[in-house]
Design a protein around this motif. Structure first.
Motif, PDB file in Angstrom:
ATOM      1  N   VAL A   1      -7.224  -3.298  -7.621  1.00  0.00           N
ATOM      2  CA  VAL A   1      -6.323  -3.580  -8.893  1.00  0.00           C
ATOM      3  C   VAL A   1      -6.244  -4.953  -9.170  1.00  0.00           C
ATOM      4  O   VAL A   1      -6.027  -5.810  -8.153  1.00  0.00           O
ATOM      5  CB  VAL A   1      -5.205  -2.911  -8.897  1.00  0.00           C
ATOM      6  CG1 VAL A   1      -4.484  -3.402 -10.142  1.00  0.00           C
ATOM      7  CG2 VAL A   1      -5.508  -1.179  -8.813  1.00  0.00           C
TER       8      VAL A   1
ATOM      9  N   GLY B   1       0.902  -1.138  -0.047  1.00  0.00           N
ATOM     10  CA  GLY B   1       0.154   0.155   0.136  1.00  0.00           C
ATOM     11  C   GLY B   1       0.948   1.202   0.057  1.00  0.00           C
ATOM     12  O   GLY B   1       0.494   2.415   0.327  1.00  0.00           O
TER      13      GLY B   1
ATOM     14  N   CYS C   1       0.394  -4.654  -3.362  1.00  0.00           N
ATOM     15  CA  CYS C   1       0.690  -3.370  -3.776  1.00  0.00           C
ATOM     16  C   CYS C   1       1.537  -3.287  -5.205  1.00  0.00           C
ATOM     17  O   CYS C   1       2.863  -3.463  -4.976  1.00  0.00           O
ATOM     18  CB  CYS C   1       1.461  -2.248  -2.902  1.00  0.00           C
ATOM     19  SG  CYS C   1       1.170  -0.405  -3.538  1.00  0.00           S
TER      20      CYS C   1
HETATM   21  S1  FES Z   1      -2.650  -1.283  -2.499  1.00  0.00           S
HETATM   22 FE1  FES Z   1      -1.297  -0.340  -3.972  1.00  0.00          FE
HETATM   23  S2  FES Z   1      -2.075  -1.103  -5.787  1.00  0.00           S
HETATM   24 FE2  FES Z   1      -3.095  -2.336  -4.500  1.00  0.00          FE
END
Ligand code: FES
Ligand SMILES: Cc1cc2nc3c(=O)[nH]c(=O)nc-3n(C[C@H](O)[C@H](O)[C@H](O)COP(=O)(O)O)c2cc1C
Lengths: 601, 162
Positions: free
Chosen positions: B134, A206, B125
């Motif tokens: 995503v 994140g 992420c």
């Molecule tokens: S948490 Fe960063 S792209 Fe999914």
């Protein structure tokens, strides 16, 4: 920007950060080039690509200079009009201009300059989105490598270290150790071989600050590393970067090659006696490798397991040699401190935390993206002024700072200042800079479970408190979210958490319980609700949901057939009902229904 | 299984490059990266081969390969599907997307569909938090995804592949 004097009429900056690229910034570029050619403007307009501009929500983004017009949410049709009306007829197309007072367009107004009084202030990211990251000339135009030249020509290593100490810069990789002191410790060691490492492992799920910093401005990081090498007397630099960042790796490779070709890396840099070179080493997807001793084991070709400190890396690090390790953002601050001076740098921020900090702002917030703010900015300013608050008229619930090592802060803590001490005191952690906003649709028990699942999965297994302790905590949390928690479970969590923090070998275990302890501290009532009333107020924990069918039901029978336990009854074309006792909450009916007639609460 | 000879010679060339560097054994992770890039995953035979060529015990190679998530020890499908379970994506409902995909493909994380088309993975992420949640199929990113959209995308890809 390198050719600022060569008769271009306009300079365009097109973002090719990952988000914009996915929103087809590539095809934008083709359209742009085609339209420019059509109107015979190709040699009057220079197109620059830049790394992430930090305004991902409004991408793809195109900036037209001079005049600073920023266009967002580009479509092909918009590009055609911009070329025709703005670039050909000199009339900006107001329909597509973003002029909200958010994020970074405040300080972008003058190329590369920053609005001192805006809420943001870019130091580490000063060139991101301004220069072409693949052009060393562009970097040279913004005083690139001038700090290195200054250091090599007029400063001794000890003067560099004194300057770093005076600046008050602290490590941006998490713990916030004083950078100058670390440099001094490494410099004092006597050894023919020393190493300098840039930690670009960025494992916080994140967060993408380091990635954007490298993709947007790789030379700044490289320049910082070379200066560090000079200060501590090392000849070898290593950048340890995650394999998951292919674009950042490519940009680094190019930048290193360009620096080498320019005589800024290699033998006798800038004609001095100082020689230094940088090598890239790839990680392979292990969060614990962000921890410095684990990282060095990984570079050595072993399983990335941490070891007890001392000895600290400054005394015995990579291959047993004295090693200086700093985070990407820490390195990016170095050239600025050398050029603009430690005295100036030390005026920014708070008493104990100087300079700025980059955050990856994401989650339930209107403007997501990368931001850089002076230390001392409050969380409220970040979430509401820069981030534009919570979307869809929902209520702010918590902000998670510091990733898996950090904690969740509730509304009462919105006025907490961003600095190392205040955050720790509030129960969070500066961490690497992930900042995730949550609204009432997030269940705090579930979030705590999410982070613990992460750390449990990433625990390397070397020490028992972390390996076994996190597993037990995860079991208890799972139990609570599934509706079979007991009152003693809260006490168990607190006891285990305190124990793991105290007894674990490395920072991973020492901080793993933070997610649980901070939510227990600030959102205890949610735990109690889950345990006593089997209720999840956010409607997240499946086991506590109840499903119902509304009047929108057409009686098609699809849900009845999808239900694995025959809990749904009803005849064709009449309203169906769910037998609450039989329902196992598998969510099948909810997914199957084409008429959105099934609700869960 | 016999390893492809041209790929092996490429691997040999890569190992030869690292062999003369100082601390040459430390390049074992780089060599494994190269092998995975060539073969798509790390076949047991490739690890034996590397162990022999670099003069490192197979057990050490195996230990390293199993430690890091990035290395696949089993072949992967034509289209690796990875759902981002990073924090930003998670708070925006990535779990529901993952569940829907599991159901649709009838596999769990780390598995490959019988027809060899999809392998399901979770990642953390990918730096596109602005588009959360995503999903990635191959190297293509799908943002603002919902369970329904995800299933639709996969159905479309399957149709195109078959
Ligand atoms: S948490 Fe960063 S792209 Fe999914
Ligand atoms: C579990 C764990 C993960 C870490 N991950 C990172 C990381 O991804 N990036 C980073 O720069 N530092 C990370 N660190 C901190 C490093 O150990 C180290 O303190 C840092 O690289 C020092 O650089 P700094 O002084 O510039 O912050 C991590 C620490 C722990 C305990």
């Amino acid at each position: 920007m390198a050719e600022n004097t060569t008769g271009y009429r306009y300079y365009l900056t097109l973002c090719d950060g990952p988000t914009c690229m996915q929103k087809a910034s590539r095809t934008m570029r083709e359209t742009l080039e085609r339209e420019l050619a059509r109107l015979h403007l190709s040699d009057k307009v220079r197109i620059l690509v830049s790394g992430c501009l930090g305004m991902c929500q409004k991408g793809p983004i195109l900036i037209v200079n001079p005049g600073y017009a920023m266009y967002g949410r580009l479509t092909e049709e918009a590009v055609v009009r911009i070329v025709e009306e703005h670039l050909f007829n000199n009339r900006p197309v107001l329909d597509f201009i973003i002029d909200e007072d958010h994020l970074f367009n405040k300080f972008y107004r003058v190329f590369g300059d920053v609005n001192f009084f805006g809420k943001q202030m870019r130091i580490a990211l000063r060139n991101c989105g301004v220069i072409d990251p693949e052009s060393i000339d562009d970097y040279l135009c913004v005083r690139g490598y001038e700090a290195l030249a200054k250091v090599l020509s007029v400063m001794t290593p000890w003067e560099v270290i004194a300057e770093m100490k005076k600046s008050g810069l602290r490590g941006r990789g998490g713990a916030g150790f004083a950078t100058g002191v670390k440099w001094e410790l490494t410099a004092r060691e006597k050894s023919d071989v020393k190493y300098v490492i840039c930690n670009a492992d960025e494992g916080d799920p994140g967060a993408f600050m380091d990635r954007s910093a490298i993709e947007g401005d790789p030379h700044t990081v490289i320049e910082g590393i070379i200066i560090g090498g000079y200060a501590v007397g090392a000849r070898n630099g290593i950048i340890y970067i995650r394999a998951e960042y292919p674009l950042a790796i490519k940009r680094l490779e190019r930048a290193i090659a360009a620096a080498r070709a320019a005589g800024l890396l290699g033998q006798n840099i800038l004609g001095t006696a100082f020689s230094f070179d940088i090598e890239i080493r790839l990680g392979a997807g292990a969060f614990v490798c962000g921890e410095e001793t684990a990282l060095m084991h990984s570079i050595e070709g072993h399983r990335g397991m941490p070891r007890p400190r001392p000895p600290y890396p400054s005394a015995s690090g990579l291959f047993g040699k004295p090693t200086l390790i700093n985070n990407v953002e820490t390195w990016a601050n170095v050239p600025v401190i050398i050029l603009d001076g430690a005295d100036w740098f030390a005026t920014l921020g708070t008493k104990t935390s100087k300079g700025t900090k980059v955050f990856a702002l994401a989650g339930r917030v209107n403007n997501t993206g990368l931001i850089e703010v002076p230390m001392g900015t409050t969380i409220r300013q970040i979430v509401f002024d820069i981030g534009g608050g919570v979307p869809d008229g929902r209520r702010f619930k918590a902000v998670q700072i510091g990733g898996p090592s950090g904690g969740c802060l509730p509304e009462q803590y919105l006025d907490t200042q961003i600095d190392y001490e205040s955050l720790t005191q509030a129960g969070a952690f500066m961490g690497s800079g992930g900042m995730i906003v949550m609204d009432e649709t997030s269940c705090m028990v579930n979030i705590a479970r999410y982070f613990l699942e992460f750390t449990q999965d990433e625990s390397c297994g070397k020490c028992t408190p972390c390996r076994e302790g996190t597993k037990r905590m995860l079991e208890i949390l799972t139990r609570i979210t599934e509706g079979s928690g007991t009152a003693e479970d809260i006490v168990r969590l607190e006891r285990l958490g305190a124990l793991i923090k105290r007894a674990s070998l490395c920072g991973l275990g020492q901080s793993a319980p933070n997610a649980v302890l901070s939510t227990l501290r600030h959102f205890r009532e949610e735990y109690e609700e889950h345990i006593q009333h089997k209720r999840c107020r956010a409607g997240v924990c499946q086991a506590m949901l109840s499903y119902a069918i509304t009047d929108a039901c057409t009686g098609c029978g699809a849900c009845r057939k999808a239900c694995p336990v025959n809990a749904i009854s009803g005849t064709q074309k009449t309203l169906h009902v769910i037998d609450q006792k039989a329902c196992i909450k598998c969510n099948n009916c909810f997914v199957t229904c084409k008429f959105e007639a099934i609700t869960k609460s | 299984m016999n390893l492809d000879a041209t790929k092996l010679s490429e691997l040999d060339a890569f190992m030869a490059e690292t062999a003369h560097k100082t601390n040459s054994h430390s390049y074992v992770i780089a060599v494994l990266h190269k092998a995975q890039q060539l073969f798509g995953y790390l076949p047991r035979e490739a690890m034996d081969y590397i162990a022999h060529a670099m003069n490192i015990p197979t057990a050490h190679i195996w230990g390293v390969a199993t430690f890091y998530h990035f290395f696949n020890l089993k072949p992967v499908g034509k289209h690796p599907v990875s759902v981002c379970m990073g924090t930003a994506c998670y708070v925006k409902g990535a779990k529901l997307v993952l569940d829907a995909i599991k159901e649709e493909l009838r596999i769990t994380i780390g598995e490959t569909t019988e027809d060899g088309i999809f392998t399901l993975q979770e990642t953390r992420c990918i730096g596109a938090c602005g588009l959360a949640p995503v999903m990635m199929v191959g190297d293509k990113i799908y943002g603002d995804i919902t369970p329904k959209k995800a299933v639709k995308v996969l159905a479309q890809i399957r149709k195109e592949t078959v």
